[in-house]
Design a protein around this motif. Structure first.
Motif, mmCIF file in Angstrom:
data_model
loop_
_atom_site.group_PDB
_atom_site.id
_atom_site.type_symbol
_atom_site.label_atom_id
_atom_site.label_comp_id
_atom_site.label_asym_id
_atom_site.label_seq_id
_atom_site.Cartn_x
_atom_site.Cartn_y
_atom_site.Cartn_z
ATOM 1 N N ALA A 191 -8.299 2.061 1.097
ATOM 2 C CA ALA A 191 -8.167 3.295 2.096
ATOM 3 C C ALA A 191 -6.918 3.979 1.268
ATOM 4 O O ALA A 191 -7.099 5.232 1.055
ATOM 5 C CB ALA A 191 -7.561 3.088 3.607
ATOM 6 N N TYR A 192 -5.981 3.446 0.691
ATOM 7 C CA TYR A 192 -4.794 3.801 0.032
ATOM 8 C C TYR A 192 -5.089 4.564 -1.436
ATOM 9 O O TYR A 192 -4.265 4.929 -2.280
ATOM 10 C CB TYR A 192 -3.750 2.818 0.459
ATOM 11 C CG TYR A 192 -2.796 3.295 1.441
ATOM 12 C CD1 TYR A 192 -1.987 4.089 1.720
ATOM 13 C CD2 TYR A 192 -3.215 2.483 2.405
ATOM 14 C CE1 TYR A 192 -1.488 4.324 2.746
ATOM 15 C CE2 TYR A 192 -2.451 2.573 3.745
ATOM 16 C CZ TYR A 192 -1.676 3.468 3.643
ATOM 17 O OH TYR A 192 -0.877 3.644 4.912
ATOM 18 N N ASP B 182 -9.452 -6.203 11.721
ATOM 19 C CA ASP B 182 -8.087 -7.016 11.831
ATOM 20 C C ASP B 182 -8.235 -7.492 13.287
ATOM 21 O O ASP B 182 -8.052 -8.657 13.661
ATOM 22 C CB ASP B 182 -7.021 -6.229 11.831
ATOM 23 C CG ASP B 182 -5.727 -7.073 11.934
ATOM 24 O OD1 ASP B 182 -5.669 -8.172 11.500
ATOM 25 O OD2 ASP B 182 -4.669 -6.385 12.637
ATOM 26 N N LEU C 297 -0.323 -7.491 4.799
ATOM 27 C CA LEU C 297 -1.841 -7.444 4.478
ATOM 28 C C LEU C 297 -2.192 -8.654 4.254
ATOM 29 O O LEU C 297 -1.848 -9.472 3.361
ATOM 30 C CB LEU C 297 -2.211 -6.298 3.495
ATOM 31 C CG LEU C 297 -1.726 -4.859 3.510
ATOM 32 C CD1 LEU C 297 -2.181 -4.132 2.418
ATOM 33 C CD2 LEU C 297 -2.081 -4.422 4.872
ATOM 34 N N GLU D 185 0.876 -1.097 -0.217
ATOM 35 C CA GLU D 185 -0.041 -0.084 0.080
ATOM 36 C C GLU D 185 0.760 1.182 0.007
ATOM 37 O O GLU D 185 1.941 1.132 0.834
ATOM 38 C CB GLU D 185 -0.944 -0.192 1.148
ATOM 39 C CG GLU D 185 -0.320 0.099 2.450
ATOM 40 C CD GLU D 185 0.288 -1.117 3.199
ATOM 41 O OE1 GLU D 185 0.959 -1.074 4.210
ATOM 42 O OE2 GLU D 185 0.270 -2.156 2.264
ATOM 43 N N ARG E 272 -7.721 -1.932 3.819
ATOM 44 C CA ARG E 272 -6.484 -1.108 3.922
ATOM 45 C C ARG E 272 -6.171 -0.743 2.362
ATOM 46 O O ARG E 272 -5.652 0.636 1.895
ATOM 47 C CB ARG E 272 -5.079 -1.686 4.503
ATOM 48 C CG ARG E 272 -5.322 -1.891 6.188
ATOM 49 C CD ARG E 272 -4.217 -2.128 6.777
ATOM 50 N NE ARG E 272 -4.447 -2.004 8.228
ATOM 51 C CZ ARG E 272 -4.668 -2.968 9.155
ATOM 52 N NH1 ARG E 272 -4.996 -4.165 8.597
ATOM 53 N NH2 ARG E 272 -4.745 -2.617 10.147
ATOM 54 N N ARG E 273 -6.046 -1.710 1.409
ATOM 55 C CA ARG E 273 -5.647 -1.271 0.160
ATOM 56 C C ARG E 273 -6.750 -0.379 -0.561
ATOM 57 O O ARG E 273 -6.451 0.633 -1.342
ATOM 58 C CB ARG E 273 -5.779 -2.559 -0.640
ATOM 59 C CG ARG E 273 -4.764 -3.453 -0.498
ATOM 60 C CD ARG E 273 -4.797 -4.657 -1.510
ATOM 61 N NE ARG E 273 -3.536 -5.472 -1.011
ATOM 62 C CZ ARG E 273 -3.749 -6.440 -0.375
ATOM 63 N NH1 ARG E 273 -4.916 -6.933 0.320
ATOM 64 N NH2 ARG E 273 -2.866 -7.465 0.137
ATOM 65 N N SER F 162 -9.315 -7.189 6.426
ATOM 66 C CA SER F 162 -8.524 -6.043 6.722
ATOM 67 C C SER F 162 -7.619 -5.546 5.757
ATOM 68 O O SER F 162 -7.625 -4.233 5.500
ATOM 69 C CB SER F 162 -8.045 -6.413 8.403
ATOM 70 O OG SER F 162 -6.994 -7.228 8.108
ATOM 71 N N LEU G 208 -9.006 3.174 7.235
ATOM 72 C CA LEU G 208 -7.950 2.747 8.139
ATOM 73 C C LEU G 208 -8.324 2.280 9.600
ATOM 74 O O LEU G 208 -7.829 1.174 9.885
ATOM 75 C CB LEU G 208 -6.656 3.473 8.069
ATOM 76 C CG LEU G 208 -5.949 3.479 6.800
ATOM 77 C CD1 LEU G 208 -4.923 4.580 6.944
ATOM 78 C CD2 LEU G 208 -5.398 2.179 6.372
ATOM 79 N N ALA H 249 -10.439 -0.717 9.269
ATOM 80 C CA ALA H 249 -9.463 -1.821 8.970
ATOM 81 C C ALA H 249 -9.054 -2.499 10.196
ATOM 82 O O ALA H 249 -8.835 -3.540 10.503
ATOM 83 C CB ALA H 249 -8.713 -1.698 7.838
ATOM 84 N N ASP H 250 -8.503 -1.407 11.266
ATOM 85 C CA ASP H 250 -7.895 -2.024 12.483
ATOM 86 C C ASP H 250 -8.717 -2.740 13.231
ATOM 87 O O ASP H 250 -8.570 -3.842 13.838
ATOM 88 C CB ASP H 250 -7.182 -0.850 13.433
ATOM 89 C CG ASP H 250 -6.081 -0.179 12.824
ATOM 90 O OD1 ASP H 250 -5.482 -0.737 11.840
ATOM 91 O OD2 ASP H 250 -5.870 1.036 13.134
#
Length: 190
Positions: free
Chosen positions: A97-98, A118, A86, A68, A94-95, A90, A111, A114-115
């Motif tokens: 989000a970027y 996770d 990754l 990412e 994250r992918r 989650s 993000l 995603a935490d």
């Protein structure tokens, strides 16, 4: 590896040109308030120190799997972490989000979510092992009773007292929900 571009990358030993102070002072109100070097903690950083670096642009770490990266940057930093690859839902979040700029709330909210996903994935993974996590000792619930946790919450003027009734739900929900789902799935099989 050398970098061939007309733009000077941020990872070189060269310090960018310092603009003219008089021009900045006339254009920006209050500019130069920290000109006295005694008031600036960053002054040692501005001095050239011979570090012994033998490169103009650092050798790039190989990217073995897609990483990412912020849309604000043209390329990945020369060195990056690979300890937590990754994976799962989650990682997919994250992918996503970027794809957004770091200046947008969507980037940071995804993000954060995603935490949480996770953490839920790890709780569920723990339940499927022979030694699942112990929520009573690992979430601090035990400390509430053994180290005067409850008394400290109400003996002082703390701002979190208003939401203390939510704490059991916030701490227990990530543990109870996966157990409930697993029990429901097992009952359907039988």
């Amino acid at each position: 590896m050398t970098h061939t571009s007309e733009h000077v990358p941020a990872y070189t030993q060269d310090h960018p040109a310092v603009p003219d102070g008089d021009e900045l002072r006339s254009r920006i109100p209050g500019w130069g308030a920290d000109l006295d070097k005694k008031d600036r903690p960053s002054v040692p950083k501005l001095k050239f120190l011979d570090t012994g670096a033998h490169w103009d642009f650092p050798e790039r770490q190989p990217e073995k799997s897609p990483r990412e990266r912020s849309v604000e940057h043209r390329f990945l930093t020369p060195v990056f972490g690979t300890a937590q690859p990754l994976g799962g839902l989650s990682g997919a979040l994250r992918r996503v989000a970027y794809r957004f700029s770091e200046g947008r709330a969507a980037h940071w909210m995804i993000l954060l979510y995603a935490d949480r996903v996770d953490a839920a994935e790890n709780h569920l993974r723990s339940l499927l092992t022979r030694h699942p996590d112990n929520p009573f000792t690992e979430t601090g619930i035990k400390a509430e009773f053994t180290h005067d946790g409850l008394r400290s919450r109400f003996a002082r003027k703390r701002s979190d007292v208003k939401h203390v009734w939510l704490d059991p739900f916030i701490v227990a929900a990530p543990w109870i929900l996966p157990v409930y789902v697993v029990v429901r799935l097992l009952r359907r099989r039988t």
